[in-house]
Design an enzyme around this catalytic site. Structure first.
Site, PDB file in Angstrom:
ATOM      1  CB  SER A   1      -0.960  -0.052   1.190  1.00 11.27           C
ATOM      2  OG  SER A   1      -1.988   0.906   1.060  1.00 11.27           O
TER       3      SER A   1
ATOM      4  CG  HIS B   1      -5.362  -1.343  -1.359  1.00  4.76           C
ATOM      5  ND1 HIS B   1      -5.074  -2.513  -0.688  1.00  4.76           N
ATOM      6  CD2 HIS B   1      -4.685  -0.350  -0.716  1.00  4.76           C
ATOM      7  CE1 HIS B   1      -4.261  -2.226   0.342  1.00  4.76           C
ATOM      8  NE2 HIS B   1      -4.002  -0.932   0.323  1.00  4.76           N
TER       9      HIS B   1
END
Length: 235
Positions: free
Chosen positions: A127, A162
């Site tokens: 991330s 994501h």
């Protein structure tokens, strides 16, 4: 940049119920060490002690673990960031990309990490720990998703973690690339990762089936997704 970067769109120990992860296993193997020295850098989460504890539990017994706390959190305290030069793997946690970049620059991590990578240390992260290596990224560091053109630039282009796993990630990233707000880049779904070596894509991997990776490029006033072949990791 010379060296290896493994950028996780999601997955790893932090998205595993029991701490096991095929991507994490792959990272350890990639170092080539029998018992690798692995340092977790949780800057993006404000050096969350629970996050660091999960890292240590996940890698216990198979790596020499350490945590670099720039917030001087107990029980780790402050360590000279040049300790990263002694690691086989530097694993960067998720959280705020913007805060991570600001603090890293104040502590001189940019050049330390560049030197570590050139000496064979594998750089990895999830991330925010994916975003940081690129020139630009899609981030929720400011609340709503926003483009951030302020990465380290170890890898050219932009990043979007994501990709299918969180609402609006895909739609907004495509719009930013289409309009030139973000440069061409890579969109990586949860439980997948890309392996970059000396700035070039070596392969895409996934620890669960059906987790895609895309190269996203601007074509006129559109953004085009080119699906990247993904190798499914096996136990």
């Amino acid at each position: 940049m010379n060296g290896t970067v493994v950028a996780l769109g999601g997955g790893g120990f932090s998205m595993s119920d029991d701490g096991t992860s095929l991507i994490d296993d792959y990272l350890l193997e990639l170092t080539g060490a029998t018992k690798p020295r692995v340092c977790f850098v949780p800057t993006a989460s404000g050096d969350s002690d629970s996050y660091s504890g999960r890292f240590e539990a996940a890698f216990a017994g198979r790596a020499e673990t350490s945590v670099l706390s720039l917030f001087c959190q107990d029980p780790w305290g402050y360590t000279d960031p040049r300790m990263l030069l002694d690691q086989d793997l530097v694993y960067v946690g998720g959280g705020s990309t913007a805060n991570l970049l600001a603090l890293w620059r104040l502590h001189g991590l940019t050049e330390i990490l560049r030197e570590a990578a050139s000496n064979g240390t594998v750089l990895a992260g999830i991330s925010a720990g994916m975003n940081c290596w690129f020139e630009a990224s899609s981030t929720d560091s400011f609340g709503p998703l926003a483009p951030l053109a302020d990465g380290l630039g170890f890898v050219k282009g932009s990043a979007c973690p994501h990709y299918l796993g969180e609402p609006d990630r895909r739609e907004k990233y495509l719009s930013w690339v289409a309009t030139g707000v973000l440069p061409d880049g890579y969109a990586v779904d949860d439980y997948a990762a890309i392996v970059m070596r000396d700035g070039s894509l070596q392969e895409a991997i996934a620890e669960r089936p059906g987790q895609p990776v895309f190269r996203v490029e601007r074509a006129g006033d559109e953004a085009i997704e080119h699906e990247v072949p993904v190798r499914a990791l096996q136990r």
